[in-house]
Design a protein around this motif. Structure first.
Motif, PDB file in Angstrom:
ATOM      1  N   THR A   3      44.736  -1.267  30.542  1.00  0.00           N
ATOM      2  CA  THR A   3      45.928  -1.171  29.692  1.00  0.00           C
ATOM      3  C   THR A   3      46.124  -2.462  28.894  1.00  0.00           C
ATOM      4  O   THR A   3      46.440  -2.436  27.700  1.00  0.00           O
ATOM      5  N   ARG A  46      43.743  -2.465  26.066  1.00  0.00           N
ATOM      6  CA  ARG A  46      44.135  -1.542  24.992  1.00  0.00           C
ATOM      7  C   ARG A  46      45.236  -2.155  24.127  1.00  0.00           C
ATOM      8  O   ARG A  46      45.222  -2.019  22.900  1.00  0.00           O
ATOM      9  N   LEU A  58      44.967  -0.557  20.512  1.00  0.00           N
ATOM     10  CA  LEU A  58      44.584   0.847  20.679  1.00  0.00           C
ATOM     11  C   LEU A  58      45.797   1.630  21.178  1.00  0.00           C
ATOM     12  O   LEU A  58      46.841   1.068  21.488  1.00  0.00           O
TER      13      LEU A  58
END
Length: 335
Positions: free
Chosen positions: A19, A22, A27
């Motif tokens: 996470t 990302r 993202l």
């Protein structure tokens, strides 16, 4: 003192390492609340992504190389400002190489950039010789040209229409009543800016039924001192003239210095127009009338195109950017 890692960020934010990754790579797949937690953890811990580790994953160094013939010039610094602005915004570092006049160190620096494994190259203000092209091809990275173009190789470029801009400068003098117009041109064999600007000057004369005189053209290398030398030559050898178009602001300013030393008042005795619209053109007295090239914008465009090629995010084409005339105080209507 231990350097914080991505695992530390994940633990602090109470999320997974995936996470955090990302969020840092912008993202999708997480809530805004999670994003804020991760970013706060990054700030609290002083975490900085490891560029080397990141490079091992995405096969990139997040660096681009920029080649300039003269990094100290006002011209180059304005383009570089635009390049760096976009590069840093996109997370890239910039390596600047001074290739020197006539590209004396170009091949050396291409080898340096190859060894540094840059992700792409911005090549500026030089003729793209075959040896340079071959070296760039062997590097296997994207290339964007600025203030130059190649008629032989399909490489995207960013530049103004030098021929048309020179035409506009010369025509401005003609519309102010001048018909005896001299020119201080760039290197006469230079296809990048030297030849096109001379062609624009000649075409403007021809379209207004003014005979071209070779004696009214002197050449320099776009720098101030060469403008002084060219002006000395024109005042000594040329047919009489009432106005000058100089193919760079620096050469125009050099010419103005010589004119003033000879007792000529500008624009009363002699009108002059430059090319580039450098900051210097606004600082001298009288302020220089000139052709504006959007140098910082050209740098930004080049950087955007190069990074798009590196990241394969979009199709990239060449750009001819707009120029325009900036009227200041060095051109006066002929009585």
């Amino acid at each position: 003192m231990n350097i914080p890692t991505i695992k530390d960020v994940a633990k602090n934010a109470n999320v997974s390492v995936a996470t955090v990754s990302r969020v840092l790579h912008n993202l999708s797949g997480y809530s805004n609340k999670t994003k804020l937690k991760v970013l706060q953890a990054v700030e609290d811990l002083g975490y900085h992504p490891n560029a080397i580790a990141r490079g091992l994953i995405n096969k990139r160094t997040q660096t681009i190389g920029v080649l300039f013939p003269d990094v100290s010039s006002n011209f180059s610094s304005e383009i570089l400002h635009g390049i760096e602005e976009i590069a840093h915004e996109k997370g890239f570092s910039v390596i600047v190489c001074n290739t020197a006049v006539d590209g004396k160190r170009t091949m050396k620096y291409l080898q340096v950039l190859r060894e540094k494994q840059v992700d792409g190259v911005v090549f500026t203000s030089e003729v793209l010789k075959d040896e340079y092209y071959q070296a760039l091809k062997e590097m296997g990275v994207p290339v964007v040209l600025v203030n130059t173009q190649s008629h032989k190789h399909m490489i995207p470029y960013v530049k103004v229409d030098d021929r048309q801009a020179a035409y506009q400068a010369t025509d401005h003098l003609i519309q102010n009543g001048h018909r005896e117009i001299a020119m201080i041109g760039g290197t006469p064999w230079d296809p990048v800016a030297g030849i096109p600007r001379l062609e624009g000057y000649r075409q403007a004369l021809e379209d207004n039924n003014i005979q071209f005189s070779e004696s009214r053209v002197a050449y320099g290398d776009f720098h101030l001192e060469s403008g002084r030398e060219a002006m000395e030559k024109l005042l000594t050898e040329a047919l009489p003239f009432t106005a000058i178009f100089a193919a760079s602001d620096e050469m125009a300013i050099g010419a103005m210095g010589v004119a003033l030393e000879k007792g000529l008042k500008i624009p009363d005795d002699l009108s002059i127009i430059g090319y580039d619209d450098l900051r210097l053109s606004r600082m001298i007295f009288p302020p220089l009338t000139t052709i504006h090239q959007p140098l910082a914008q050209m740098g930004r465009l080049a950087s955007e195109k190069l990074i798009a090629l590196i990241e394969n995010t979009e199709e990239v084409s060449s750009s001819i950017v707009s120029h325009h005339l900036v009227e200041r105080q060095t051109v006066q209507p002929k009585p």
